[in-house]
Scaffold this motif. Sequence first.
Motif, PDB file in Angstrom:
ATOM      1  N   GLY A 143      42.649  41.994  87.127  1.00  0.00           N
ATOM      2  CA  GLY A 143      43.966  41.360  87.045  1.00  0.00           C
ATOM      3  C   GLY A 143      43.917  39.944  87.586  1.00  0.00           C
ATOM      4  O   GLY A 143      42.861  39.284  87.542  1.00  0.00           O
ATOM      5  N   PRO A 145      45.637  38.771  91.032  1.00  0.00           N
ATOM      6  CA  PRO A 145      46.526  39.173  92.122  1.00  0.00           C
ATOM      7  C   PRO A 145      47.475  38.063  92.600  1.00  0.00           C
ATOM      8  O   PRO A 145      48.603  38.359  92.987  1.00  0.00           O
ATOM      9  CB  PRO A 145      45.571  39.576  93.246  1.00  0.00           C
ATOM     10  N   ALA A 148      50.881  38.255  90.925  1.00  0.00           N
ATOM     11  CA  ALA A 148      51.492  39.589  90.783  1.00  0.00           C
ATOM     12  C   ALA A 148      52.734  39.695  91.682  1.00  0.00           C
ATOM     13  O   ALA A 148      52.826  38.956  92.674  1.00  0.00           O
ATOM     14  CB  ALA A 148      50.458  40.644  91.169  1.00  0.00           C
ATOM     15  N   PRO A 149      53.695  40.577  91.413  1.00  0.00           N
ATOM     16  CA  PRO A 149      53.660  41.565  90.333  1.00  0.00           C
ATOM     17  C   PRO A 149      54.125  40.969  88.981  1.00  0.00           C
ATOM     18  O   PRO A 149      54.864  39.997  88.946  1.00  0.00           O
ATOM     19  CB  PRO A 149      54.652  42.613  90.814  1.00  0.00           C
ATOM     20  N   TYR A 150      53.671  41.598  87.910  1.00  0.00           N
ATOM     21  CA  TYR A 150      54.027  41.171  86.558  1.00  0.00           C
ATOM     22  C   TYR A 150      55.018  42.140  85.921  1.00  0.00           C
ATOM     23  O   TYR A 150      54.901  43.344  86.091  1.00  0.00           O
ATOM     24  CB  TYR A 150      52.763  41.104  85.693  1.00  0.00           C
ATOM     25  N   GLU A 168      48.305  48.429  89.691  1.00  0.00           N
ATOM     26  CA  GLU A 168      48.824  47.983  90.986  1.00  0.00           C
ATOM     27  C   GLU A 168      49.595  46.668  90.877  1.00  0.00           C
ATOM     28  O   GLU A 168      50.516  46.413  91.653  1.00  0.00           O
ATOM     29  CB  GLU A 168      47.671  47.812  91.986  1.00  0.00           C
ATOM     30  N   GLN A 169      49.218  45.834  89.903  1.00  0.00           N
ATOM     31  CA  GLN A 169      49.851  44.520  89.779  1.00  0.00           C
ATOM     32  C   GLN A 169      51.087  44.528  88.877  1.00  0.00           C
ATOM     33  O   GLN A 169      51.695  43.481  88.619  1.00  0.00           O
ATOM     34  CB  GLN A 169      48.818  43.487  89.298  1.00  0.00           C
TER      35      GLN A 169
END
Length: 219
Positions: A143, A145, A148-150, A168-169
Amino acid sequence: MKPAAMKALDRQRDVMIREHLLGRGIRDQAVLNAMREVPREEFIDERFREDAYGDHPLPIDERQTISQPYIVAYMIEALELDAADQVLEIGTGSGYAAAVLSRIVTNVYSVERLSGLAHSARKRLELLGYTNVVVHEGDGTLGWPEHAPYDAIVVTAGAPNVPQPLLEQLAIGGRLVIPVGQSADEQLLALVRRVSERDYRSKQLCGVRFVPLIGSAGW
Ligand code: SAH
């Protein structure tokens, strides 16, 4: 480009929208408008320009491909985007899908593992004025990080499994679209929705063929 050639491309773009997108069930107006707006011919080699709007993938550098227009539209529609969304794309390739995404949402973050492609996509997007796309060279299975978050993540290469860092992201309520399959060149498109901190709901959409996602949480 000569005016006649440009006119021919305009006509082919209309055919793409009408027959390949509307005709096959794409209904999201934002997606249709974005694909009408982005000049796909600018994302491929001159040799294939006349075929820019054909409903099939085309080769780009480094033995990679620019996806079939219908699949680009289908994946982006499945993301159920909102104009305020932050989107992560894994597999910049030519930059075409990133450009389409950039017409729909506020910010697009795109990761490409091959430096030649990352470099040329970044230049091309800049030249065409897509200023809300940032291209990063790296392993997208991890990803990105920092941003994030997306709200939405789209992976445009085929993975053996859904990479954990991408889950997680994802923001709560966020959507992830990714081709998953145990064979490197045939996958099922999965739509994963993060419904709470710990819960994800997943469904299969359709069969697809993407180049492999290569990296620490990929092939
Ligand atoms: N979205 C692209 C199509 C990309 S083809 C377009 O619109 O043109 C898939 C791309 O994913 C290739 O460029 C390939 O190099 C890239 N890729 C494969 N594994 C990757 C990884 N782990 N991280 C980032 N990019 C990856």
